[in-house]
Scaffold this motif. Sequence first.
Motif, mmCIF file in Angstrom:
data_model
loop_
_atom_site.group_PDB
_atom_site.id
_atom_site.type_symbol
_atom_site.label_atom_id
_atom_site.label_comp_id
_atom_site.label_asym_id
_atom_site.label_seq_id
_atom_site.Cartn_x
_atom_site.Cartn_y
_atom_site.Cartn_z
ATOM 1 N N PHE A 107 -47.939 -27.363 -78.023
ATOM 2 C CA PHE A 107 -47.779 -28.517 -77.137
ATOM 3 C C PHE A 107 -46.452 -29.233 -77.410
ATOM 4 C CE2 PHE A 107 -52.557 -28.700 -76.420
ATOM 5 C CZ PHE A 107 -52.455 -28.392 -75.075
ATOM 6 N N ASN A 108 -46.074 -29.353 -78.664
ATOM 7 C CA ASN A 108 -44.803 -30.008 -79.006
ATOM 8 C C ASN A 108 -43.618 -29.228 -78.454
ATOM 9 O OD1 ASN A 108 -45.903 -32.216 -80.336
ATOM 10 N ND2 ASN A 108 -45.915 -31.192 -82.331
ATOM 11 N N PRO A 118 -38.652 -33.387 -64.604
ATOM 12 C CA PRO A 118 -39.720 -34.302 -64.144
ATOM 13 C C PRO A 118 -40.963 -33.613 -63.605
ATOM 14 C CG PRO A 118 -37.577 -35.063 -63.411
ATOM 15 C CD PRO A 118 -37.362 -33.717 -64.039
ATOM 16 N N ILE A 119 -40.781 -32.529 -62.853
ATOM 17 C CA ILE A 119 -41.937 -31.886 -62.229
ATOM 18 C C ILE A 119 -42.844 -31.253 -63.285
ATOM 19 C CG2 ILE A 119 -40.855 -29.619 -61.886
ATOM 20 C CD1 ILE A 119 -42.236 -29.581 -59.127
ATOM 21 N N LEU A 120 -42.274 -30.890 -64.452
ATOM 22 C CA LEU A 120 -43.064 -30.298 -65.533
ATOM 23 C C LEU A 120 -43.466 -31.329 -66.587
ATOM 24 C CD1 LEU A 120 -41.128 -26.955 -66.141
ATOM 25 C CD2 LEU A 120 -43.193 -27.305 -64.786
ATOM 26 N N ALA A 121 -42.613 -32.326 -66.779
ATOM 27 C CA ALA A 121 -42.867 -33.327 -67.825
ATOM 28 C C ALA A 121 -44.161 -34.088 -67.599
ATOM 29 C CB ALA A 121 -41.694 -34.297 -67.895
ATOM 30 N N LYS A 122 -44.551 -34.254 -66.347
ATOM 31 C CA LYS A 122 -45.786 -34.991 -66.079
ATOM 32 C C LYS A 122 -47.034 -34.244 -66.547
ATOM 33 C CE LYS A 122 -46.566 -33.494 -61.271
ATOM 34 N NZ LYS A 122 -46.736 -33.990 -59.897
ATOM 35 N N TYR A 123 -46.878 -32.944 -66.885
ATOM 36 C CA TYR A 123 -48.008 -32.176 -67.386
ATOM 37 C C TYR A 123 -48.012 -32.079 -68.912
ATOM 38 C CZ TYR A 123 -48.608 -30.767 -62.556
ATOM 39 O OH TYR A 123 -48.793 -30.786 -61.198
ATOM 40 N N SER A 124 -47.129 -32.865 -69.545
ATOM 41 C CA SER A 124 -47.101 -32.868 -71.006
ATOM 42 C C SER A 124 -48.060 -33.920 -71.536
ATOM 43 C CB SER A 124 -45.681 -33.144 -71.498
ATOM 44 O OG SER A 124 -45.240 -34.409 -71.030
ATOM 45 N N HIS A 125 -48.222 -33.961 -72.856
ATOM 46 C CA HIS A 125 -49.185 -34.884 -73.471
ATOM 47 C C HIS A 125 -48.465 -36.078 -74.068
ATOM 48 C CE1 HIS A 125 -52.235 -31.384 -74.079
ATOM 49 N NE2 HIS A 125 -51.745 -31.434 -72.864
ATOM 50 N N GLN A 171 -55.720 -27.252 -70.268
ATOM 51 C CA GLN A 171 -54.612 -26.667 -71.007
ATOM 52 C C GLN A 171 -55.081 -26.062 -72.326
ATOM 53 O OE1 GLN A 171 -51.720 -29.872 -71.086
ATOM 54 N NE2 GLN A 171 -50.860 -29.264 -69.112
ATOM 55 N N TYR A 172 -56.037 -26.704 -72.964
ATOM 56 C CA TYR A 172 -56.632 -26.110 -74.166
ATOM 57 C C TYR A 172 -57.314 -24.785 -73.819
ATOM 58 C CZ TYR A 172 -55.991 -29.533 -77.922
ATOM 59 O OH TYR A 172 -55.466 -30.307 -78.919
ATOM 60 N N GLU A 215 -56.077 -25.717 -84.445
ATOM 61 C CA GLU A 215 -55.515 -26.960 -83.910
ATOM 62 C C GLU A 215 -54.050 -27.186 -84.318
ATOM 63 O OE1 GLU A 215 -55.437 -30.254 -81.492
ATOM 64 O OE2 GLU A 215 -56.865 -28.602 -81.606
ATOM 65 N N PRO A 216 -53.667 -26.932 -85.565
ATOM 66 C CA PRO A 216 -52.241 -27.111 -85.912
ATOM 67 C C PRO A 216 -51.313 -26.228 -85.073
ATOM 68 C CG PRO A 216 -53.564 -26.961 -87.901
ATOM 69 C CD PRO A 216 -54.471 -26.616 -86.757
#
Length: 196
Positions: free
Chosen positions: A178-179, A189-196, A54-55, A171-172
């Motif tokens: 990401f936030n 749910p299908i997208l939330a699992k790819y969050s940090h 993702q980075y 980075e900020p």
Amino acid sequence: MNYGIFQWINDLAGRYPFLDKAMIFITDSVPYVVILFMLFLWFTANKEKRMEKQYTAIYIVFTVLLGLGLNALIHAVYYHPRPFITYDVHQLVPHADDSSFVSDHSVLVFSLAWTLFLRKDSWKYPVLIWAILVGISRIFVGVHYPADVIGGALLTLGASFVIIKFSNKLEPVVKVLFNIYNKLTKHIPILAKYSH
């Protein structure tokens, strides 16, 4: 030499229908392939490598933006007519008669390739080969010179190096992105699992 190489590649156009269709497909499919590959980077990595991928996707976006921004400045101060303006060429796709140097398509595809190389991603070689094919296709269909493609490759090499070199300064911004993503997807749910 620039026109000579262009002529050698573009003279193949119109001779072999299958080759014409393949080159038109390669050149026209660039935005769709880029979007699909970015989604692939974001969503398909296993959990251990997900953040790294993702980075990489975010750095690609930064590189594209920097590369296209620099290219817009070049176009604003320097106009180079496209091959079909100056010469009788085999033009297989329609295009505006704006400046030829540097190729936006090359900026886009080489942004992916160089960022993947600098990030030591496993997809670096296939994407580089694809980027080179895209560059050749732009010459083949009659809308760019070799120097336009090489210029795009060199411009984005510099842009990607700057982005990776100063990634700690970015980075900020990355954290904010990401936030935003986490807030937008936390109830999916299908997208939330790819969050940090």
